[in-house]
Design an enzyme around this catalytic site. Structure first.
Site, short mmCIF file in Angstrom:
data_model
loop_
_atom_site.label_atom_id
_atom_site.label_comp_id
_atom_site.label_asym_id
_atom_site.label_seq_id
_atom_site.Cartn_x
_atom_site.Cartn_y
_atom_site.Cartn_z
CG HIS A 6 -1.76 1.17 1.41
ND1 HIS A 6 -1.60 2.04 2.48
CD2 HIS A 6 -2.76 1.67 0.67
CE1 HIS A 6 -2.50 3.00 2.39
NE2 HIS A 6 -3.22 2.81 1.30
NE ARG A 7 -1.61 5.93 1.41
CZ ARG A 7 -2.06 6.69 2.38
NH1 ARG A 7 -1.22 7.44 3.08
NH2 ARG A 7 -3.34 6.73 2.68
CD GLU A 33 -3.07 2.20 -3.12
OE1 GLU A 33 -4.09 2.91 -3.14
OE2 GLU A 33 -2.08 2.47 -2.38
CG ASP A 35 -2.78 6.90 -3.18
OD1 ASP A 35 -3.90 6.37 -3.26
OD2 ASP A 35 -1.97 6.67 -2.25
CG HIS A 48 -3.02 9.36 0.26
ND1 HIS A 48 -3.41 10.17 1.31
CD2 HIS A 48 -4.02 8.47 0.08
CE1 HIS A 48 -4.59 9.78 1.74
NE2 HIS A 48 -4.98 8.75 1.02
CD GLU A 107 -7.20 5.61 -4.13
OE1 GLU A 107 -6.48 5.00 -3.33
OE2 GLU A 107 -8.08 6.43 -3.79
CE LYS A 109 -6.04 8.82 -2.78
NZ LYS A 109 -7.09 8.19 -1.96
O1 G3P Z 1 -6.64 1.61 -2.54
C1 G3P Z 1 -7.09 1.45 -1.25
C2 G3P Z 1 -6.67 2.53 -0.32
O2 G3P Z 1 -5.41 2.99 -0.69
C3 G3P Z 1 -7.63 3.65 -0.28
O3 G3P Z 1 -7.38 4.53 0.77
O4 G3P Z 1 -6.73 6.74 1.59
O5 G3P Z 1 -5.03 4.94 1.47
O6 G3P Z 1 -5.87 5.99 -0.61
P1 G3P Z 1 -6.20 5.60 0.81
CA CA Z 2 -4.71 4.68 -2.15
#
Ligand code: G3P
Ligand code: CA
Length: 241
Positions: A6-7, A33, A35, A48, A107, A109
């Site tokens: 994540h990130r 993942e 953003d 993000h 993702e 944004k």
């Molecule tokens: O992709 C799932 C998750 O990353 C969404 O929440 O705020 O971390 O971008 P956030």
């Molecule tokens: Ca995200």
């Protein structure tokens, strides 16, 4: 069950940086993942937060910086001095080294007017870098996904949900385009919802699972994947589970 950093591997490196993405890859993540959003001069950058205050030594909105200006900020040392000098990456810079056989979850944004433009810019970059096959584009903003799917019909798209809402079935049926996966909040995950989504032939990816117990529960619920800040720990937890 697939493990997505994540990130990047943001538990160990400053989120959404090249170091973080590379570390997630080194830790054996099945996917990563990130953003993305637009700068003032409409460059796609990996970040993000809307403002850079908490993730760099700078201040202000991403959308108020031209790329050359935002690149002057240090996106590493807020996390750890070892990462001093880390720059905000462009999506292009990530696409240049990201392995073709690992899943990249981008993702989108979305804020205000940028909705279609972000989708258009990301589509251009994915086509230019020939990065369609192992890419999933996700967003809380489902209409941006429609835009990118129109531009690249074979791209995989994913609905993101923050709240535990009951309209997922209806949203899937109403969308009118093929959705690859549904990304639900870990708080909302249970066997029933995962089964329902599977009945639509969609994958279920769950965000975020940062502890071993939750990861094992999600595995038992037959989630197809999880997002985590600690990919190596979750990989190890599932080893021989
Ligand atoms: O992709 C799932 C998750 O990353 C969404 O929440 O705020 O971390 O971008 P956030
Ligand atoms: Ca995200």
């Amino acid at each position: 069950m697939k493990i997505f950093g994540h990130r990047g591997a943001s538990g160990y490196a400053p989120q959404n940086t090249i170091s973080s993405v590379r570390l997630a890859l080194d830790q054996g993540s099945d996917g990563v993942e990130i953003d993305v959003q637009l700068t003032k001069d409409n460059e796609v950058v990996v970040c993000h937060d809307w403002i850079i205050d908490n993730v760099s030594d700078g201040k202000g909105k991403v959308s108020d910086f031209a790329l050359v200006e935002i690149k002057k900020n240090d996106f590493g040392s807020y996390f750890l001095e070892d990462f001093k000098g880390e720059k905000i990456p462009t999506l292009s810079e990530v696409l240049e080294f990201f392995p073709k056989d690992i899943i990249l979850n981008i993702e989108l944004k979305i804020k205000g007017k940028s909705r279609d433009l972000v989708a258009e810019k990301v589509a251009d970059l994915l086509l230019f870098h020939e990065r369609i096959e192992n890419t999933i584009v996700s967003s809380f903003n489902h209409s941006s996904l429609k835009k990118i799917k129109k531009l690249i019909p074979e791209i995989k798209i994913a609905f993101l949900y923050k709240r535990c809402i009951s309209t997922i079935n209806k949203d899937i049926s109403d969308f009118g385009m093929d959705i690859y996966s549904i990304h639900i909040n870990a708080k909302c995950a249970n066997k029933e919802i995962i089964k329902e989504i599977h009945n639509h032939n969609k994958k279920v990816y769950v965000w975020n699972s940062n502890d071993i117990e939750t990861t094992k529960k999600l595995y038992d619920m037959e989630a197809d994947g999880i997002m985590t800040d600690f990919p190596i720990d979750m990989k190890n937890a599932l080893w021989k589970y």
